[in-house]
Write an enzyme that holds these catalytic residues in place. Structure first.
Site, PDB file in Angstrom:
ATOM      1  N   ALA A  73       0.819  -1.411  -0.081  1.00 10.05           N
ATOM      2  CA  ALA A  73      -0.100   0.063   0.155  1.00 10.05           C
ATOM      3  C   ALA A  73       0.705   1.402   0.065  1.00 10.05           C
ATOM      4  O   ALA A  73       0.385   2.310  -0.606  1.00 10.05           O
ATOM      5  CB  ALA A  73      -0.921   0.146   1.394  1.00 10.05           C
ATOM      6  N   THR A  74       1.990   1.316   0.672  1.00 15.00           N
ATOM      7  CA  THR A  74       2.883   2.409   0.665  1.00 15.00           C
ATOM      8  C   THR A  74       3.326   2.775  -0.886  1.00 15.00           C
ATOM      9  O   THR A  74       2.959   4.063  -1.221  1.00 15.00           O
ATOM     10  CB  THR A  74       4.357   2.126   1.638  1.00 15.00           C
ATOM     11  OG1 THR A  74       3.777   2.177   2.996  1.00 15.00           O
ATOM     12  CG2 THR A  74       4.945   3.507   1.525  1.00 15.00           C
ATOM     13  N   GLN A 181      -6.438  -1.113   5.312  1.00 17.86           N
ATOM     14  CA  GLN A 181      -6.986  -1.746   6.409  1.00 17.86           C
ATOM     15  C   GLN A 181      -8.585  -2.310   5.899  1.00 17.86           C
ATOM     16  O   GLN A 181      -9.135  -3.052   6.849  1.00 17.86           O
ATOM     17  CB  GLN A 181      -7.288  -0.612   7.427  1.00 17.86           C
ATOM     18  CG  GLN A 181      -5.777  -0.166   8.160  1.00 17.86           C
ATOM     19  CD  GLN A 181      -5.377  -1.505   8.815  1.00 17.86           C
ATOM     20  OE1 GLN A 181      -5.800  -2.395   9.220  1.00 17.86           O
ATOM     21  NE2 GLN A 181      -3.888  -1.385   9.073  1.00 17.86           N
ATOM     22  N   HIS A 203      -0.754  -8.143   3.403  1.00 13.23           N
ATOM     23  CA  HIS A 203      -0.362  -8.326   4.671  1.00 13.23           C
ATOM     24  C   HIS A 203      -1.467  -8.257   5.812  1.00 13.23           C
ATOM     25  O   HIS A 203      -1.041  -8.500   7.065  1.00 13.23           O
ATOM     26  CB  HIS A 203       1.087  -8.173   4.949  1.00 13.23           C
ATOM     27  CG  HIS A 203       1.245  -6.657   5.434  1.00 13.23           C
ATOM     28  ND1 HIS A 203       1.326  -6.417   6.794  1.00 13.23           N
ATOM     29  CD2 HIS A 203       1.218  -5.406   4.652  1.00 13.23           C
ATOM     30  CE1 HIS A 203       1.722  -5.015   6.811  1.00 13.23           C
ATOM     31  NE2 HIS A 203       1.497  -4.594   5.535  1.00 13.23           N
ATOM     32  N   THR A 242       9.275  -7.077 -12.718  1.00 13.36           N
ATOM     33  CA  THR A 242       8.864  -8.360 -12.896  1.00 13.36           C
ATOM     34  C   THR A 242       7.681  -8.534 -11.831  1.00 13.36           C
ATOM     35  O   THR A 242       8.155  -8.558 -10.752  1.00 13.36           O
ATOM     36  CB  THR A 242      10.070  -9.394 -12.756  1.00 13.36           C
ATOM     37  OG1 THR A 242      11.009  -9.166 -14.011  1.00 13.36           O
ATOM     38  CG2 THR A 242       9.475 -10.848 -13.006  1.00 13.36           C
ATOM     39  N   CYS A 328       4.030   1.388  11.223  1.00 11.92           N
ATOM     40  CA  CYS A 328       4.913   1.947  10.408  1.00 11.92           C
ATOM     41  C   CYS A 328       5.725   3.367  10.587  1.00 11.92           C
ATOM     42  O   CYS A 328       6.355   3.624  10.193  1.00 11.92           O
ATOM     43  CB  CYS A 328       4.101   2.390   8.958  1.00 11.92           C
ATOM     44  SG  CYS A 328       3.401   0.912   8.281  1.00 11.92           S
TER      45      CYS A 328
END
Length: 384
Positions: A73-74, A181, A203, A242, A328
């Site tokens: 997501a970052t 989330q 994740h 890739t 984070c």
């Protein structure tokens, strides 16, 4: 060796064994490069990626061509925010976001500010929700992007995406939402909610770390993005590199499982959350952070008066794994910017715990956690 009860599922989740089993053949047997279109090994990998892309698209009512795979997501947030800034530079240089956003949104905005962009960071109400009237008044003719997260990573608050999307489209402004989330935990529909860009990651939903995606609207309106990674033109030219087939396969399987089990699991986890809150409510001087009902099923964020935050975490860590804020920004010893945005003092914000209840937590664990928290808080207050 005894391991603490894991209650930090907003930080990350264990990979579901069903996801692991689905991924394993793509490390050793179906290991081809999905861009190798001249032989069977490439075709097998390409088919697996295509299937996962379709699963992700179906989850948000998009088309598979609108799903761009990223490392998480970052990266998706950075691609969305910087990509819009560069692509729409001629139209305007004003971006709007929210005070409670994840650093993966706030920091790219701050970076763009150093390049001359104007960033407006809107406050939130005391319950963490956006003021829709203020948002509408703040959008200008030169506003090129509004970035508001779907579900807050610390306090679990669910923003009114459909209303935000309606306002943005009425004002001809691109709407991006960080749904790291929220994906597969709550219903998401990019068409009815009028979302133009949506970031998500694996994740947080029992898939591996290192895989995410960005939804990019192709029509009504077509959204343009300037790529942030160059070299090969993968993913419609928006994200070269890739593709990591095993991670993508796992991401798709995790979404599939989460959607199939969402209703039953959401009900179970909500009951565990409410039980934990009821048990902890025996304590005086505690505050529920965020809207009481408009929140993620498994999120419970509580501030404790007259307690040192560091001492509280230290007293709990042998029994449970919890956090005081975003993983984070865990190296930052300052209090949470999300909680101070709700109006908390630095001291109260620092004495806060995020309980993240997930798929593998049990009622027995909730009872043990509540007992330990109550005992630890009472002991620390006696030392005051």
């Amino acid at each position: 060796m005894h391991r603490p009860i894991y209650l930090d599922n907003q930080a990350t989740t264990p990979v579901d064994q069903r996801v692991v089993d689905t991924m394993l053949p793509y490390f050793t047997e179906y290991f081809g490069n999905p861009s190798s279109i001249n032989h069977q090994y490439g075709w097998e990998a390409e088919a697996a990626v295509k299937n996962a892309r379709q699963i992700l698209a179906n989850a948000i009512n998009a088309s598979p061509e609108e799903i761009i795979f990223t490392s998480g997501a970052t990266e998706a947030n950075n691609l969305a925010i910087k990509g819009i800034a560069e692509a729409y530079f001629q139209k305007g240089q004003h971006i709007i976001t929210l005070a409670t956003e994840h650093n993966a949104v706030i920091d790219p905005c701050k970076y763009l500010e150093t390049l001359g962009f104007e960033i407006t960071i809107l406050p939130v109400e005391k319950d963490g929700l956006i003021d829709l009237n203020l948002l509408e008044k703040t959008i200008r003719d030169d506003t090129i992007l509004v970035s508001i997260m779907a579900a807050n990573n610390e306090i679990g608050v669910l923003q009114p995406l459909a209303e935000i999307g309606r306002i943005c489209h009425k004002k001809n402004t691109v709407f991006h939402t960080d749904s790291a989330q929220a994906i597969a935990k709550i219903p998401l529909d990019v068409q009815t909610m009028q979302i133009d860009l949506m970031s998500f990651t694996g994740h947080k939903i029992y898939a591996p770390k290192g895989i995410g995606a960005l939804y990019v609207r192709r029509r009504n309106p077509r959204v343009k993005l300037a790529p942030q990674l160059h070299g090969g033109g993968h993913e419609r030219g928006m994200r070269s590199g890739t593709l990591y087939t095993p991670q993508i396969v796992g991401f798709g399987k995790a979404i599939e499982i989460a959607l199939a089990e969402r209703e039953k699991e959401s009900d179970r986890i909500t009951k565990l959350r409410e039980k934990l809150w009821k048990l902890l409510s025996q304590l005086e001087g505690i505050h529920l952070n965020g809207h009481p009902t408009q929140r993620l099923p498994g999120n419970l964020n509580i501030s404790f008066e007259s307690v040192d935050g560091a001492a509280l975490l230290l007293g709990l860590q042998s029994v449970m794994a919890v956090s005081s804020g975003s993983a984070c920004s865990s190296t930052n010893t300052l209090s949470s910017h999300v909680l101070t945005a709700l109006g908390h003092s630095e001291k109260l914000a620092y004495a806060s715990i995020r309980f993240g209840i997930g798929r593998f937590n049990t009622e027995e664990e909730i009872e043990i956690v509540a007992q330990q928290v109550i005992s630890t808080v009472q002991s620390l207050r006696q030392l005051q």
